[in-house]
Design a protein around this motif. Structure first.
Motif, short mmCIF file in Angstrom:
data_model
loop_
_atom_site.label_atom_id
_atom_site.label_comp_id
_atom_site.label_asym_id
_atom_site.label_seq_id
_atom_site.Cartn_x
_atom_site.Cartn_y
_atom_site.Cartn_z
N LYS A 75 0.75 -1.21 -0.01
CA LYS A 75 -0.03 -0.04 -0.22
C LYS A 75 0.84 1.36 -0.28
O LYS A 75 0.50 2.34 -0.59
CB LYS A 75 -0.81 0.12 1.26
CG LYS A 75 -2.08 -0.99 1.17
CD LYS A 75 -2.80 -0.93 2.43
CE LYS A 75 -4.07 -2.08 2.34
NZ LYS A 75 -4.73 -2.05 3.34
N GLN A 76 1.81 1.20 0.35
CA GLN A 76 2.75 2.43 0.69
C GLN A 76 3.92 2.52 -0.55
O GLN A 76 4.34 3.48 -0.89
CB GLN A 76 3.78 2.23 1.88
CG GLN A 76 3.08 2.35 3.26
CD GLN A 76 3.98 2.13 4.55
OE1 GLN A 76 4.86 1.48 4.38
NE2 GLN A 76 3.42 2.57 5.61
N LEU A 77 4.08 1.44 -1.27
CA LEU A 77 4.81 1.62 -2.42
C LEU A 77 4.30 2.64 -3.58
O LEU A 77 3.19 2.81 -3.85
CB LEU A 77 4.90 0.26 -2.94
CG LEU A 77 5.95 0.01 -4.28
CD1 LEU A 77 7.18 0.32 -3.68
CD2 LEU A 77 5.67 -1.25 -4.88
N GLY A 78 5.20 3.71 -3.76
CA GLY A 78 4.83 4.89 -4.51
C GLY A 78 5.07 4.35 -6.08
O GLY A 78 4.28 4.79 -7.03
N ASP A 79 6.00 3.47 -6.40
CA ASP A 79 6.34 3.34 -7.93
C ASP A 79 6.13 1.71 -8.06
O ASP A 79 6.86 1.01 -7.80
CB ASP A 79 7.74 3.67 -8.21
CG ASP A 79 7.85 3.71 -9.69
OD1 ASP A 79 7.22 2.94 -10.48
OD2 ASP A 79 8.66 4.47 -10.24
N SER A 80 5.07 1.48 -8.70
CA SER A 80 4.77 -0.11 -8.86
C SER A 80 5.83 -0.88 -9.72
O SER A 80 5.92 -2.12 -9.85
CB SER A 80 3.14 -0.21 -9.43
OG SER A 80 3.27 0.22 -10.71
#
Length: 89
Positions: free
Chosen positions: A57-62
């Motif tokens: 959920k916190q990951l900014g760049d998939s």
């Protein structure tokens, strides 16, 4: 930026990561003591599942998702191995 600039940036980031990993392992040291006293197992599958759900959920760049999650798998594995070694003492 040129190659040397990127390498310098990586060196700076690595220094920050090292400091944070040491801080994390100090927290793991506290946890292992509590687990030892309470007779709790090292592996808590529910906790690890919750950690990965929160990270996703916190990951900014998939685009980095797989690499970053594999890195955290390694971090958690190392934390468990450290706890196991401490419990043997």
């Amino acid at each position: 930026m040129n190659l040397e600039d990127y390498r310098n940036e990586i060196d700076r980031i690595d220094g920050e990561l090292l400091s944070l990993l040491e801080e994390r392992m100090r927290a793991v040291s506290g946890i292992v003591q509590i687990k030892k006293e309470a007779g709790l197992a090292i592996l808590d599958k529910d906790r690890e599942k919750a950690v990965f759900e929160k990270l996703e959920k916190q990951l900014g760049d998939s685009d980095f998702k797989d690499s970053i999650l594999r890195t955290f798998e390694d971090i958690l594995k190392q934390s468990r191995q450290y706890q196991e070694a401490k419990l043997e003492n």
